[in-house]
Design a protein around this motif. Sequence first.
Motif, PDB file in Angstrom:
ATOM      1  N   ALA A  48     -10.218 -12.453   6.459  1.00 25.71           N
ATOM      2  CA  ALA A  48      -8.991 -13.492   5.882  1.00 25.71           C
ATOM      3  C   ALA A  48      -9.643 -14.375   4.834  1.00 25.71           C
ATOM      4  CB  ALA A  48      -8.501 -14.068   7.086  1.00 25.71           C
ATOM      5  N   ALA A  49      -9.025 -14.654   3.834  1.00 26.78           N
ATOM      6  CA  ALA A  49      -9.367 -15.607   2.730  1.00 26.78           C
ATOM      7  C   ALA A  49      -8.426 -16.916   2.876  1.00 26.78           C
ATOM      8  CB  ALA A  49      -9.647 -14.729   1.535  1.00 26.78           C
ATOM      9  N   ASN A  50      -8.964 -18.157   2.397  1.00 28.22           N
ATOM     10  CA  ASN A  50      -8.335 -18.983   2.254  1.00 28.22           C
ATOM     11  C   ASN A  50      -8.196 -19.404   0.760  1.00 28.22           C
ATOM     12  OD1 ASN A  50     -10.729 -20.317   1.423  1.00 28.22           O
ATOM     13  ND2 ASN A  50     -11.136 -21.668   3.535  1.00 28.22           N
ATOM     14  N   ARG A  51      -7.432 -20.540   0.358  1.00 33.44           N
ATOM     15  CA  ARG A  51      -7.249 -20.927  -0.807  1.00 33.44           C
ATOM     16  C   ARG A  51      -8.632 -21.136  -1.613  1.00 33.44           C
ATOM     17  NH1 ARG A  51      -2.670 -23.990   1.435  1.00 33.44           N
ATOM     18  NH2 ARG A  51      -0.887 -22.452   1.681  1.00 33.44           N
ATOM     19  N   GLU A  52      -9.421 -21.468  -0.942  1.00 27.95           N
ATOM     20  CA  GLU A  52     -10.925 -21.698  -1.831  1.00 27.95           C
ATOM     21  C   GLU A  52     -11.542 -20.364  -1.900  1.00 27.95           C
ATOM     22  OE1 GLU A  52      -9.639 -23.899   0.817  1.00 27.95           O
ATOM     23  OE2 GLU A  52      -8.520 -24.799  -0.895  1.00 27.95           O
ATOM     24  N   HIS A  53     -10.840 -19.280  -1.564  1.00 32.63           N
ATOM     25  CA  HIS A  53     -11.600 -18.012  -1.782  1.00 32.63           C
ATOM     26  C   HIS A  53     -12.872 -17.665  -0.625  1.00 32.63           C
ATOM     27  CE1 HIS A  53      -9.400 -17.237  -5.243  1.00 32.63           C
ATOM     28  NE2 HIS A  53      -9.664 -18.229  -5.720  1.00 32.63           N
ATOM     29  N   ARG A  54     -12.700 -18.502   0.585  1.00 31.22           N
ATOM     30  CA  ARG A  54     -13.638 -18.207   1.477  1.00 31.22           C
ATOM     31  C   ARG A  54     -13.353 -17.049   2.507  1.00 31.22           C
ATOM     32  NH1 ARG A  54     -15.665 -21.398   6.208  1.00 31.22           N
ATOM     33  NH2 ARG A  54     -17.965 -21.606   6.068  1.00 31.22           N
ATOM     34  N   TYR A  55     -14.044 -16.150   2.648  1.00 28.45           N
ATOM     35  CA  TYR A  55     -13.703 -15.058   3.496  1.00 28.45           C
ATOM     36  C   TYR A  55     -14.256 -15.186   4.893  1.00 28.45           C
ATOM     37  CZ  TYR A  55     -11.792 -12.624  -0.520  1.00 28.45           C
ATOM     38  OH  TYR A  55     -10.923 -12.241  -1.621  1.00 28.45           O
ATOM     39  N   HIS A  56     -13.464 -14.976   5.964  1.00 23.33           N
ATOM     40  CA  HIS A  56     -13.801 -15.040   7.246  1.00 23.33           C
ATOM     41  C   HIS A  56     -13.334 -13.540   7.925  1.00 23.33           C
ATOM     42  CE1 HIS A  56     -12.756 -18.931   5.783  1.00 23.33           C
ATOM     43  NE2 HIS A  56     -13.320 -19.518   6.499  1.00 23.33           N
ATOM     44  N   LEU A  57     -13.697 -13.514   9.090  1.00 21.92           N
ATOM     45  CA  LEU A  57     -13.194 -12.317   9.924  1.00 21.92           C
ATOM     46  C   LEU A  57     -12.475 -12.845  11.262  1.00 21.92           C
ATOM     47  CD1 LEU A  57     -16.304  -9.792  10.229  1.00 21.92           C
ATOM     48  CD2 LEU A  57     -14.537  -9.975   8.481  1.00 21.92           C
ATOM     49  N   GLY A  58     -11.152 -12.226  11.645  1.00 24.02           N
ATOM     50  CA  GLY A  58     -10.605 -12.310  12.583  1.00 24.02           C
ATOM     51  C   GLY A  58     -10.136 -11.314  13.255  1.00 24.02           C
ATOM     52  N   ALA A  59      -9.660 -11.142  14.490  1.00 33.53           N
ATOM     53  CA  ALA A  59      -9.111  -9.971  15.311  1.00 33.53           C
ATOM     54  C   ALA A  59      -7.652 -10.142  15.615  1.00 33.53           C
ATOM     55  CB  ALA A  59     -10.177  -9.947  16.523  1.00 33.53           C
ATOM     56  N   VAL A  60      -7.306  -8.867  15.779  1.00 36.42           N
ATOM     57  CA  VAL A  60      -5.788  -8.646  16.236  1.00 36.42           C
ATOM     58  C   VAL A  60      -5.818  -7.658  17.088  1.00 36.42           C
ATOM     59  CG1 VAL A  60      -5.022  -7.420  14.130  1.00 36.42           C
ATOM     60  CG2 VAL A  60      -3.214  -8.615  15.386  1.00 36.42           C
ATOM     61  N   LEU A  61      -4.822  -7.657  18.131  1.00 36.88           N
ATOM     62  CA  LEU A  61      -4.705  -6.597  19.022  1.00 36.88           C
ATOM     63  C   LEU A  61      -3.230  -6.081  19.028  1.00 36.88           C
ATOM     64  CD1 LEU A  61      -6.327  -5.171  21.553  1.00 36.88           C
ATOM     65  CD2 LEU A  61      -5.261  -6.820  23.071  1.00 36.88           C
ATOM     66  N   LEU A  62      -2.977  -4.937  18.942  1.00 38.13           N
ATOM     67  CA  LEU A  62      -1.626  -4.151  18.570  1.00 38.13           C
ATOM     68  C   LEU A  62      -1.365  -3.230  19.837  1.00 38.13           C
ATOM     69  CD1 LEU A  62      -2.409  -3.403  14.942  1.00 38.13           C
ATOM     70  CD2 LEU A  62      -1.099  -5.294  15.731  1.00 38.13           C
ATOM     71  N   ASP A  63       0.000  -3.081  20.069  1.00 43.28           N
ATOM     72  CA  ASP A  63       0.486  -2.175  21.124  1.00 43.28           C
ATOM     73  C   ASP A  63      -0.145  -0.902  20.974  1.00 43.28           C
ATOM     74  OD1 ASP A  63       2.764  -2.569  23.251  1.00 43.28           O
ATOM     75  OD2 ASP A  63       2.868  -0.575  22.204  1.00 43.28           O
ATOM     76  N   LEU A  64      -0.503  -0.368  21.994  1.00 51.29           N
ATOM     77  CA  LEU A  64      -0.979   1.102  21.734  1.00 51.29           C
ATOM     78  C   LEU A  64       0.002   2.226  21.428  1.00 51.29           C
ATOM     79  CD1 LEU A  64      -3.380   1.682  24.796  1.00 51.29           C
ATOM     80  CD2 LEU A  64      -4.035   1.727  22.307  1.00 51.29           C
ATOM     81  N   ASP A  65       1.457   2.019  21.793  1.00 52.18           N
ATOM     82  CA  ASP A  65       2.525   2.866  21.675  1.00 52.18           C
ATOM     83  C   ASP A  65       3.348   2.345  20.247  1.00 52.18           C
ATOM     84  OD1 ASP A  65       2.563   4.968  23.313  1.00 52.18           O
ATOM     85  OD2 ASP A  65       3.730   3.800  25.061  1.00 52.18           O
ATOM     86  N   ASP A  66       3.129   1.285  20.087  1.00 56.85           N
ATOM     87  CA  ASP A  66       4.039   0.669  18.779  1.00 56.85           C
ATOM     88  C   ASP A  66       3.070  -0.104  18.167  1.00 56.85           C
ATOM     89  OD1 ASP A  66       5.316  -0.318  16.820  1.00 56.85           O
ATOM     90  OD2 ASP A  66       7.223  -0.979  18.082  1.00 56.85           O
TER      91      ASP A  66
END
Lengths: 348, 348
Positions: free
Chosen positions: B262-280
Amino acid sequence: MSDIAKRFPENPLLKPSSLKASRADLRVACLLNPGVFRFQNKTWLIVRVAERPEQSEIAVSFPVISHTGETEIMNIPLKDADLIASDARVIRYKGVDFLTTLSHLQLFCSDDGRNFYEPEGYAKLAGKGRHETFGIEDCRVTQMGDTYWLTYTAVSENGVAVGMRSTKDWKSFQMHGIIIPPHNKDCAIFEEKINGYYYAFHRPSTMDNQNNIWLARSPDLMHWGDHKCILKTRDNAWENARVGAGAAPIKTEKGWLEIYHAANREHRYHLGAVLLDLDDPSKIIARTEEPIMEPKESYELAGFFGHVVFTNGHLVDGDRITFYYGAADELVCGAEFSMAEVFEALGV
Amino acid sequence: MSDIAKRFPENPLLKPSSLKASRADLRVACLLNPGVFRFQNKTWLIVRVAERPEQSEIAVSFPVISHTGETEIMNIPLKDADLIASDARVIRYKGVDFLTTLSHLQLFCSDDGRNFYEPEGYAKLAGKGRHETFGIEDCRVTQMGDTYWLTYTAVSENGVAVGMRSTKDWKSFQMHGIIIPPHNKDCAIFEEKINGYYYAFHRPSTMDNQNNIWLARSPDLMHWGDHKCILKTRDNAWENARVGAGAAPIKTEKGWLEIYHAANREHRYHLGAVLLDLDDPSKIIARTEEPIMEPKESYELAGFFGHVVFTNGHLVDGDRITFYYGAADELVCGAEFSMAEVFEALGV
């Protein structure tokens, strides 16, 4: 004079006053850019109907479809510093592009191809779901067997992309979701397979404002790959900003004949033609050096967005290509090309 | 402190001086953004190598691949009024975006995952054909059976798009063309089918500068459809400008776990995490409110393009996610997440 289109004397065929607005608080601003097909021995148009509320002197007002499917009116004060409203078609507000009008699709039909009326029992097609909240536009119709495949511009806060629906009876429709992701429009599917694959034109717009015609292939019409950039803008007076496919290409002995639209940096829209190899439509055989149609009639020069001729539907009968087009982004008009004259313009 | 990454003390693992340039007149400017895979009981990185000529005081010089496959140097005088060179990564010249560096992909391997060397007999992968003339970048590797599927950013004068190649032996490769058209990058294919379809993340960039993660499905990995916008930027300090998928998601009991950048408007890049449904996997179960990694080490803060941590490759062993990342767009580094700690950050 390179304009070889024979305009109908009846033009315009349809105009905003031809149709009642879908709600009392909306006005039909434009009827434009029809897809064209034959059904039940009639000529049918699937017309883009662009609506918006009456505008006041203090705010820009425009409709959007909410996530629950309701049409809601948004109002942005004209004095709001975050509002950019220099284009009649698009508002930029707080970094997001909104459309000034909300479009749906409406069927008209005709016995003679010139006098069109609203058929009874055929509902309008409106945007549906979260990729169509700003409406659906500029539908191309590709017929294969008894199924009609509709590809259209799906607009939402998630971007401008290509949606697809299919129907056999024009009353019930199957939705197939977004087939080409943003930023993309002007998708037209070929009406037969080539070497086992379906083919389609589409038009991505890139960050550096490149707007070229691409070709893609599909095993099943739902999933697309092997994308290739095949027709680019050229640095001349009529097609130096954007090119985009019209309807499905016409299969001829000389190759696939495609009528495309081309805009220049002054947003003036013209029509051109390109001839593609029958076996490999990524190969260009010939391309018109000059436009084969340009805005010149009063109804093409002035309107919601002037200096526009834009076609995405035609019928072919021998040498005659009867095509329908949006004029000045406000009216539906008709005209004809002689295929022999188009080939002459192509030098083939 | 939300940064839960355990960086390798050996960082950086690879730097520009680790590799000889591919030509005498080029310099390796950056080694970055590796795809990761296991092969022959070793850990392998497929690293993006960005090269450019020595810069002079009077011109910007950058390499492109010609249509005949040769690397050519382009020079644009710094005083040329049509040149915009405010970003270290991109030049805009006469309306077209060029890259300041030309990237190819290079294999490195390791017995311990920390000390990497160039394996003998494995050639570099360079851009090929007219959709890769500005190079190929940021390769994700998805293994299914004994086949590795490489999805990468293909850059050319036609735009930024997703290219795909496949291999079994990392010596011969099959090219599959452009699978997602411009403007698009950050494509990562899931390592197994869900309900009969393959799935992939990708990241379109729209005209109004929306940069969100989309999901697509495919019957055959070659053709993609049913595109859906699933993860959007949010108006907070670390992910308000761009989000994009990392590597193929990790299948866990709680859902598909994806580490994204994920980058912000100042072009600083970070890492995030997301968990998604196994079936969908279009359904989001949880998303980190704070970044799980942010640039803080000196080698992440300053470099070719500072304040960047960017990952597109990892290996999983029980609770341990070993991931490799580009630091400051110049170096290859390594770090670990505890999966339990990532779940804790996700609140699941």
